[in-house]
Design a protein around this motif. Structure first.
Motif, PDB file in Angstrom:
ATOM      1  N   PHE A 101     -16.867  -8.902   0.505  1.00  0.00           N
ATOM      2  CA  PHE A 101     -15.846  -8.808  -0.541  1.00  0.00           C
ATOM      3  C   PHE A 101     -15.145 -10.152  -0.708  1.00  0.00           C
ATOM      4  N   THR A 102     -15.013 -10.572  -1.957  1.00  0.00           N
ATOM      5  CA  THR A 102     -14.277 -11.798  -2.254  1.00  0.00           C
ATOM      6  C   THR A 102     -13.002 -11.501  -3.040  1.00  0.00           C
ATOM      7  N   SER A 103     -12.859 -10.253  -3.516  1.00  0.00           N
ATOM      8  CA  SER A 103     -11.643  -9.852  -4.222  1.00  0.00           C
ATOM      9  C   SER A 103     -11.248  -8.456  -3.771  1.00  0.00           C
ATOM     10  N   VAL A 104      -9.941  -8.237  -3.687  1.00  0.00           N
ATOM     11  CA  VAL A 104      -9.452  -6.903  -3.334  1.00  0.00           C
ATOM     12  C   VAL A 104      -8.477  -6.414  -4.403  1.00  0.00           C
ATOM     13  N   PHE A 105      -8.593  -5.152  -4.712  1.00  0.00           N
ATOM     14  CA  PHE A 105      -7.768  -4.500  -5.724  1.00  0.00           C
ATOM     15  C   PHE A 105      -6.772  -3.646  -4.951  1.00  0.00           C
ATOM     16  N   MET A 106      -5.477  -3.916  -5.080  1.00  0.00           N
ATOM     17  CA  MET A 106      -4.513  -3.268  -4.173  1.00  0.00           C
ATOM     18  C   MET A 106      -3.339  -2.626  -4.920  1.00  0.00           C
ATOM     19  N   THR A 107      -2.345  -2.209  -4.154  1.00  0.00           N
ATOM     20  CA  THR A 107      -1.161  -1.490  -4.672  1.00  0.00           C
ATOM     21  C   THR A 107      -1.572  -0.144  -5.270  1.00  0.00           C
ATOM     22  N   ASN A 108      -2.537   0.486  -4.625  1.00  0.00           N
ATOM     23  CA  ASN A 108      -3.006   1.788  -5.089  1.00  0.00           C
ATOM     24  C   ASN A 108      -2.055   2.900  -4.661  1.00  0.00           C
ATOM     25  N   CYS A 109      -2.281   4.063  -5.236  1.00  0.00           N
ATOM     26  CA  CYS A 109      -1.584   5.295  -4.852  1.00  0.00           C
ATOM     27  C   CYS A 109      -0.072   5.250  -5.148  1.00  0.00           C
ATOM     28  N   GLY A 110       0.377   4.231  -5.868  1.00  0.00           N
ATOM     29  CA  GLY A 110       1.794   4.172  -6.234  1.00  0.00           C
ATOM     30  C   GLY A 110       2.684   3.489  -5.222  1.00  0.00           C
ATOM     31  N   PHE A 111       2.094   2.860  -4.192  1.00  0.00           N
ATOM     32  CA  PHE A 111       2.900   2.264  -3.127  1.00  0.00           C
ATOM     33  C   PHE A 111       2.772   0.751  -3.127  1.00  0.00           C
ATOM     34  N   GLY A 112       3.896   0.071  -3.289  1.00  0.00           N
ATOM     35  CA  GLY A 112       3.876  -1.385  -3.277  1.00  0.00           C
ATOM     36  C   GLY A 112       5.182  -1.926  -2.747  1.00  0.00           C
ATOM     37  N   LEU A 113       5.271  -3.253  -2.646  1.00  0.00           N
ATOM     38  CA  LEU A 113       6.446  -3.905  -2.067  1.00  0.00           C
ATOM     39  C   LEU A 113       7.381  -4.462  -3.140  1.00  0.00           C
ATOM     40  N   ALA A 114       7.058  -4.191  -4.400  1.00  0.00           N
ATOM     41  CA  ALA A 114       7.896  -4.700  -5.494  1.00  0.00           C
ATOM     42  C   ALA A 114       7.711  -3.823  -6.735  1.00  0.00           C
ATOM     43  N   PRO A 115       8.750  -3.737  -7.589  1.00  0.00           N
ATOM     44  CA  PRO A 115      10.056  -4.372  -7.431  1.00  0.00           C
ATOM     45  C   PRO A 115      10.860  -3.677  -6.334  1.00  0.00           C
ATOM     46  N   CYS A 116      11.708  -4.482  -5.668  1.00  0.00           N
ATOM     47  CA  CYS A 116      12.459  -3.911  -4.552  1.00  0.00           C
ATOM     48  C   CYS A 116      13.727  -4.717  -4.301  1.00  0.00           C
ATOM     49  N   ARG A 117      14.878  -4.063  -4.411  1.00  0.00           N
ATOM     50  CA  ARG A 117      16.152  -4.709  -4.087  1.00  0.00           C
ATOM     51  C   ARG A 117      16.324  -4.776  -2.575  1.00  0.00           C
ATOM     52  N   GLU A 118      17.191  -5.661  -2.153  1.00  0.00           N
ATOM     53  CA  GLU A 118      17.388  -5.848  -0.715  1.00  0.00           C
ATOM     54  C   GLU A 118      17.713  -4.529  -0.022  1.00  0.00           C
ATOM     55  N   GLN A 119      18.613  -3.739  -0.644  1.00  0.00           N
ATOM     56  CA  GLN A 119      19.041  -2.500   0.030  1.00  0.00           C
ATOM     57  C   GLN A 119      17.948  -1.423   0.044  1.00  0.00           C
ATOM     58  N   ASP A 120      16.886  -1.613  -0.727  1.00  0.00           N
ATOM     59  CA  ASP A 120      15.815  -0.615  -0.766  1.00  0.00           C
ATOM     60  C   ASP A 120      14.657  -0.959   0.174  1.00  0.00           C
ATOM     61  N   ARG A 121      14.720  -2.128   0.790  1.00  0.00           N
ATOM     62  CA  ARG A 121      13.588  -2.580   1.604  1.00  0.00           C
ATOM     63  C   ARG A 121      13.289  -1.610   2.745  1.00  0.00           C
ATOM     64  N   GLU A 122      14.350  -1.104   3.335  1.00  0.00           N
ATOM     65  CA  GLU A 122      14.146  -0.236   4.491  1.00  0.00           C
ATOM     66  C   GLU A 122      13.405   1.042   4.084  1.00  0.00           C
TER      67      GLU A 122
END
Ligand SMILES: [Zn+2]
Length: 561
Positions: free
Chosen positions: A82-103
């Protein structure tokens, strides 16, 4: 012409499905510039005699969103061509995210995708708030290319806060989410992802935010892609979609109303409805004729699941879910209680189809801690129960309790236990092959081997597909379907993402545990033999599957031409 890289005497399989041929390939400025008979000065020449030269594979369903910060190669995917990956599946990602929501977001990923908390804490820099800032943060040092989706649960929490895990959204809230999805698309997202997965719970054991959405909300968010004329809708439907059910209508509606292709996961053969997959494929063909592009995602190999009773298992079996909760001491106390055991047995006897087939003859002891239990390894629970004069469930619980819950069990053919069904799924043109879930569930799952299995098993051993067809399944089909610009083919002008392998030798190695994640977390990986060069954007990323020290990968944007 001066080439950066000249690949000589390979067997060029271009990804279209057309017959391969013996020839050379020249690379300059990260692109394929010449194919056929190519001569001229080159900075590096690769002798590809006896090797297949193919477009780099695209891993279509992954969760490398956090891992790429400390592992820019996206192992183990990169070890399998694999040379490319398709990610952020299933509705779960690290953004957008405010500081207070990180936890909250961190704990959700720990729970739902079983990423190790210590690694997320030590390895994620959190120097962003918006989706675009996140992509830029990721783009600094990458081995492979990355494509990301706009994640429903993360967006819902961003827009609605705590209400996101309580109720349906108001029209105003849906509007707010639509504009976030549009922001993601403007930043280069490759579409939108969501999940109704019945085993998707957040860090507090509540359903993840997307599971509180009405279907109209998901359709409205998918519709955001329409004006962009790009992007794919990647979803997990509620339960296993039954023919004629509202779930199937939902999938068709997502495609029709967004005008975009839909990929849903995961279509598998299961023992509670062994022919269901066939009906789904018939339905899919009909949906296509009527204008709904709904692609099932399917793995091309038997799916075995390893688990211990230390972590959550079979979350849709209510008594199991209640029992395997709390501290280790608490779990042991629960699992020793005869009433709780009786309730767990009733879950197994209940004929309602669940994620686990409840066939205890498929559950094997895979690793034990105490020497006196060594003889149980590779036996199934029905056999062990018979030997010990216990039910399979009692045999399992007694053994696990005796080992402080550290015993490893393996469900053989948890899904895809029927080889002929898997052959049909793998060769069906509507099915997108993939579902590695790379970067997720790393403590007990590694399905990243599917590309290698497709080549070694289905092409070399079973002749179920030609080499050309298999390469197409791994490169052109995903590139076309997911809208990846200028990749997925060996073609002049296309990016020089290449995998060069020995078809006679290509083989996944046994899965093994390694402890190489930040914070000391261990994970299950599988390496592979037979891959000689992995080339990303014209640079050799891996030689004999070892990193060369370059970082040629980047975050691809769906708006690129
Ligand atoms: Zn997933």
């Amino acid at each position: 012409m001066q080439y950066d890289l000249l690949i000589k005497d390979g067997f060029l399989v271009n990804g279209s499905g057309l017959p391969g041929y013996h020839g050379d390939l020249g690379v300059a400025d990260g692109k394929i510039v010449a194919m056929g008979k190519v001569d001229g000065p080159a900075r590096e020449v690769i002798d590809a005699r006896g090797l297949v030269v193919a477009p780099g594979f695209i891993d279509v369903h992954t969760h490398y969103d956090a891992q790429l910060f400390w592992d820019p190669w996206a192992t183990p995917s990169c070890w399998h061509g694999f040379t490319s990956v398709f990610m952020t599946n299933c509705g779960f990602g690290l953004a957008p995210c405010r500081e207070q929501d990180r936890e909250y977001i961190t704990r959700m990923l720990v729970k739902v995708e079983a990423m190790p908390l210590e690694s997320l804490k030590a390895g994620v820099p959190w120097n962003w708030e918006s989706y675009g800032e996140y992509l830029n943060a990721l783009d600094r040092r990458l081995g492979v290319n990355v494509m990301a989706l706009a994640p429903h649960s993360t967006i819902r929490y961003h827009a609605m806060g705590e209400e996101a895990r309580k109720r349906h959204a108001t029209p105003e809230e849906i509007n707010a989410m639509q504009s976030i999805v549009a922001d993601c698309m403007e930043a280069g997202a490759f579409g939108f992802s969501s999940s109704y997965g019945p085993v998707h719970f957040d860090g507090d054991g509540l359903p993840v935010p997307s599971r509180f959405a009405a279907q109209d909300e998901v359709v409205a968010l998918a519709r955001t892609l329409k004006d962009f004329h790009r992007g794919t809708v990647c979803v997990i439907p509620p339960g296993i979609p039954k023919i004629g059910s509202a779930d199937m209508d939902y999938l068709a509606r997502l495609s029709r109303e967004s005008g975009r292709p839909v990929v849903w996961n995961l279509l598998s053969q299961t023992w509670d409805a062994p022919d269901h997959w066939r009906q789904v494929l018939d339905w899919t063909a009909e949906a296509f004729r009527e204008g709904a592009r709904v692609h099932p995602l399917a793995l091309c190999e038997r799916f075995d699941l390893t688990f211990s009773l230390r972590g959550a298992v079979f979350e849709d079996l209510p008594a199991w879910r209640a029992a395997i909760k709390g501290s280790r001491m608490q779990k042991i106390a629960n699992l020793s209680d005869s009433e709780i055991r009786a309730a767990m047995q009733r879950d197994l006897d209940d004929p309602t189809p669940k994620v686990f087939s409840k066939r205890m003859q498929d559950v094997f002891v895979s690793a034990v801690c105490r020497d006196e239990h060594q003889s149980l390894v590779d036996k199934n629970l029905v056999e062990i129960g018979k030997e010990q004069g216990k039910t399979p469930l009692e045999a399992m619980l007694d053994l696990a309790i005796d080992e402080n819950l550290d015993t490893q069990f393996l469900i053989r053919g948890f899904q895809n236990g029927d080889e002929e069904a898997v052959r049909s799924l793998t060769t069906n043109p509507h099915v997108l092959t993939g579902g590695s879930d790379g970067g997720a569930h790393i403590a007990f799952l590694c399905q990243v081997t599917y590309s290698t299995f497709l080549l070694s098993h289905w092409v070399r051993e079973k002749n179920a597909l030609t080499l050309e067809q298999a390469v197409r399944k791994l490169s052109f089909d995903p590139a076309m379907l997911l809208g990846v610009p200028n990749r997925g083919l060996l073609k002049e002008g296309f990016a020089a993402d290449l995998t060069i392998f020995d078809l006679d030798k290509v083989q996944a190695k046994n899965r093994e545990f390694v402890r190489d994640f930040p914070g000391g977390a261990s994970r299950l990986v599988a390496r592979a033999d037979g891959y000689r060069y992995t080339i990303v954007n014209g640079q050799v990323l891996l030689r004999e599957n070892e990193p060369t020290g370059v970082y040629p990968g980047r975050v691809l944007r769906s708006y690129e031409q």
